[in-house]
Motif scaffolding. Structure first.
Motif, PDB file in Angstrom:
ATOM      1  N   TRP A   1       0.815  -1.218   0.000  1.00 46.50           N
ATOM      2  CA  TRP A   1       0.000   0.000   0.000  1.00 46.50           C
ATOM      3  C   TRP A   1       0.845   1.263   0.000  1.00 46.50           C
ATOM      4  N   TRP A   2       2.027   1.237   0.619  1.00 46.29           N
ATOM      5  CA  TRP A   2       2.831   2.462   0.680  1.00 46.29           C
ATOM      6  C   TRP A   2       3.220   2.928  -0.722  1.00 46.29           C
ATOM      7  N   VAL A   3       3.461   1.981  -1.637  1.00 45.37           N
ATOM      8  CA  VAL A   3       3.798   2.341  -3.020  1.00 45.37           C
ATOM      9  C   VAL A   3       2.612   3.064  -3.657  1.00 45.37           C
ATOM     10  N   THR A   4       1.430   2.501  -3.492  1.00 47.33           N
ATOM     11  CA  THR A   4       0.212   3.103  -4.034  1.00 47.33           C
ATOM     12  C   THR A   4       0.003   4.495  -3.460  1.00 47.33           C
ATOM     13  N   VAL A   5       0.167   4.649  -2.165  1.00 47.48           N
ATOM     14  CA  VAL A   5      -0.053   5.951  -1.516  1.00 47.48           C
ATOM     15  C   VAL A   5       0.944   6.987  -2.023  1.00 47.48           C
ATOM     16  N   VAL A   6       2.222   6.640  -2.095  1.00 44.70           N
ATOM     17  CA  VAL A   6       3.237   7.599  -2.559  1.00 44.70           C
ATOM     18  C   VAL A   6       2.918   8.064  -3.980  1.00 44.70           C
ATOM     19  N   ILE A   7       2.638   7.130  -4.860  1.00 45.32           N
ATOM     20  CA  ILE A   7       2.382   7.504  -6.258  1.00 45.32           C
ATOM     21  C   ILE A   7       1.089   8.300  -6.378  1.00 45.32           C
ATOM     22  N   LEU A   8       0.025   7.865  -5.689  1.00 49.00           N
ATOM     23  CA  LEU A   8      -1.253   8.569  -5.826  1.00 49.00           C
ATOM     24  C   LEU A   8      -1.237   9.957  -5.205  1.00 49.00           C
ATOM     25  N   ILE A   9      -0.520  10.130  -4.104  1.00 50.20           N
ATOM     26  CA  ILE A   9      -0.414  11.480  -3.520  1.00 50.20           C
ATOM     27  C   ILE A   9       0.245  12.417  -4.519  1.00 50.20           C
ATOM     28  N   ARG A  10       1.307  11.972  -5.152  1.00 48.00           N
ATOM     29  CA  ARG A  10       1.984  12.810  -6.152  1.00 48.00           C
ATOM     30  C   ARG A  10       1.065  13.091  -7.326  1.00 48.00           C
ATOM     31  N   GLU A  11       0.429  12.052  -7.855  1.00 48.46           N
ATOM     32  CA  GLU A  11      -0.411  12.211  -9.036  1.00 48.46           C
ATOM     33  C   GLU A  11      -1.590  13.139  -8.754  1.00 48.46           C
ATOM     34  N   LEU A  12      -2.254  12.935  -7.639  1.00 48.84           N
ATOM     35  CA  LEU A  12      -3.400  13.780  -7.303  1.00 48.84           C
ATOM     36  C   LEU A  12      -2.957  15.203  -6.978  1.00 48.84           C
ATOM     37  N   GLY A  13      -1.834  15.333  -6.286  1.00 47.22           N
ATOM     38  CA  GLY A  13      -1.316  16.665  -5.956  1.00 47.22           C
ATOM     39  C   GLY A  13      -0.978  17.475  -7.196  1.00 47.22           C
ATOM     40  N   ILE A  14      -0.312  16.855  -8.149  1.00 50.23           N
ATOM     41  CA  ILE A  14       0.052  17.562  -9.383  1.00 50.23           C
ATOM     42  C   ILE A  14      -1.191  17.867 -10.202  1.00 50.23           C
ATOM     43  N   THR A  15      -2.164  16.966 -10.208  1.00 53.02           N
ATOM     44  CA  THR A  15      -3.415  17.227 -10.926  1.00 53.02           C
ATOM     45  C   THR A  15      -4.128  18.432 -10.329  1.00 53.02           C
ATOM     46  N   VAL A  16      -4.193  18.502  -9.010  1.00 50.93           N
ATOM     47  CA  VAL A  16      -4.805  19.665  -8.342  1.00 50.93           C
ATOM     48  C   VAL A  16      -4.029  20.929  -8.693  1.00 50.93           C
ATOM     49  N   LEU A  17      -2.705  20.858  -8.670  1.00 52.60           N
ATOM     50  CA  LEU A  17      -1.870  22.008  -9.027  1.00 52.60           C
ATOM     51  C   LEU A  17      -2.143  22.442 -10.465  1.00 52.60           C
ATOM     52  N   ARG A  18      -2.233  21.493 -11.374  1.00 51.02           N
ATOM     53  CA  ARG A  18      -2.515  21.824 -12.778  1.00 51.02           C
ATOM     54  C   ARG A  18      -3.866  22.512 -12.925  1.00 51.02           C
ATOM     55  N   PHE A  19      -4.886  21.999 -12.238  1.00 55.67           N
ATOM     56  CA  PHE A  19      -6.204  22.619 -12.326  1.00 55.67           C
ATOM     57  C   PHE A  19      -6.205  24.001 -11.678  1.00 55.67           C
ATOM     58  N   ALA A  20      -5.419  24.175 -10.619  1.00 54.50           N
ATOM     59  CA  ALA A  20      -5.358  25.471  -9.938  1.00 54.50           C
ATOM     60  C   ALA A  20      -4.781  26.556 -10.830  1.00 54.50           C
ATOM     61  N   VAL A  21      -3.851  26.197 -11.693  1.00 51.60           N
ATOM     62  CA  VAL A  21      -3.221  27.196 -12.560  1.00 51.60           C
ATOM     63  C   VAL A  21      -3.771  27.162 -13.982  1.00 51.60           C
ATOM     64  N   LEU A  22      -4.821  26.371 -14.222  1.00 49.28           N
ATOM     65  CA  LEU A  22      -5.351  26.197 -15.576  1.00 49.28           C
ATOM     66  C   LEU A  22      -5.791  27.516 -16.207  1.00 49.28           C
ATOM     67  N   ARG A  23      -6.355  28.404 -15.422  1.00 49.05           N
ATOM     68  CA  ARG A  23      -6.826  29.673 -15.993  1.00 49.05           C
ATOM     69  C   ARG A  23      -5.674  30.566 -16.454  1.00 49.05           C
ATOM     70  N   ARG A  24      -4.466  30.322 -15.942  1.00 45.65           N
ATOM     71  CA  ARG A  24      -3.287  31.086 -16.381  1.00 45.65           C
ATOM     72  C   ARG A  24      -2.509  30.368 -17.456  1.00 45.65           C
ATOM     73  N   GLY A  25      -2.902  29.148 -17.752  1.00 46.71           N
ATOM     74  CA  GLY A  25      -2.208  28.356 -18.771  1.00 46.71           C
ATOM     75  C   GLY A  25      -2.002  26.937 -18.286  1.00 46.71           C
ATOM     76  N   VAL A  26      -1.678  26.080 -19.200  1.00 46.29           N
ATOM     77  CA  VAL A  26      -1.464  24.672 -18.890  1.00 46.29           C
ATOM     78  C   VAL A  26      -0.018  24.463 -18.487  1.00 46.29           C
TER      79      VAL A  26
END
Length: 188
Positions: free
Chosen positions: A94-119
């Motif tokens: 599970w630790w592998v899944t958690v590490v990868i998913l935290i990164r993936e979800l975090g970067i996705t949230v970051l991308r959506f947060a800055v989407l209005r300024r560009g991709v």
């Protein structure tokens, strides 16, 4: 740009393949050879659609707002479903899944947060991370319990590379976003 184009169709196929992949991953006791091989093939096809849809969208001007939103969601659904499924079956800690998913979800949230300024475009490191993750996860989807022990070692070496790339590229995205934000603030 029309939403109905080949790139978005491939993204839609990937979304549809996720539950089908899970059905085969969990078929029987989750460790039936034929079902796991089928799950691997479905996972591989889904990964290929990810590569194709992005390439088509950029090459032929098929980039749409829908695609900008749906593509990363489809990617995270596929990777997330595979990781969670493998952890539920006891094939991946599970630790592998958690590490990868935290990164993936975090970067996705970051991308959506800055989407209005560009991709935030995918970096070379991010693309390499995606490839290595897909190979590592694909190896774990295979019915390795029937294979020689050397394959377990190969799968783990590639998974460790995926974990390292996941963490490093995640940190790089965050640093780049902070730097970009500071430059925008200073430029006002």
């Amino acid at each position: 740009m029309r939403v109905a184009n080949l790139a978005n169709f491939l993204t839609g196929i990937r979304l549809v393949l996720v539950p089908i992949f899970l059905l085969f991953l969990f078929a029987g006791d989750g460790h039936e050879t034929a079902s796991r091989l089928t799950a691997f093939i479905i996972f591989t096809v889904a990964v290929i659609t990810d590569r194709l849809d992005g390439s088509l969208a950029r090459t032929y001007g098929m980039v749409t707002e829908f695609g900008k939103l749906a593509d990363p969601i489809a990617d995270k659904m596929l990777i997330g479903a595979a990781l969670i499924g493998l952890s539920m079956l006891g094939d991946l800690p599970w630790w592998v899944t958690v590490v990868i998913l935290i990164r993936e979800l975090g970067i996705t949230v970051l991308r959506f947060a800055v989407l209005r300024r560009g991709v935030i475009p995918a970096s070379r490191g991010g693309k390499l991370k995606t490839l290595v993750q897909a190979v590592a996860i694909g190896l774990f989807v295979l019915p390795l319990h029937n294979w020689p022990p050397a394959w377990h070692t190969v799968a783990w070496v590639i998974m460790w590379a995926a974990i390292v790339l996941t963490v490093l590229t995640g940190a790089d995205y965050v640093v780049s976003a902070i730097k970009d934000s500071r430059e925008r603030t200073a430029g006002r």
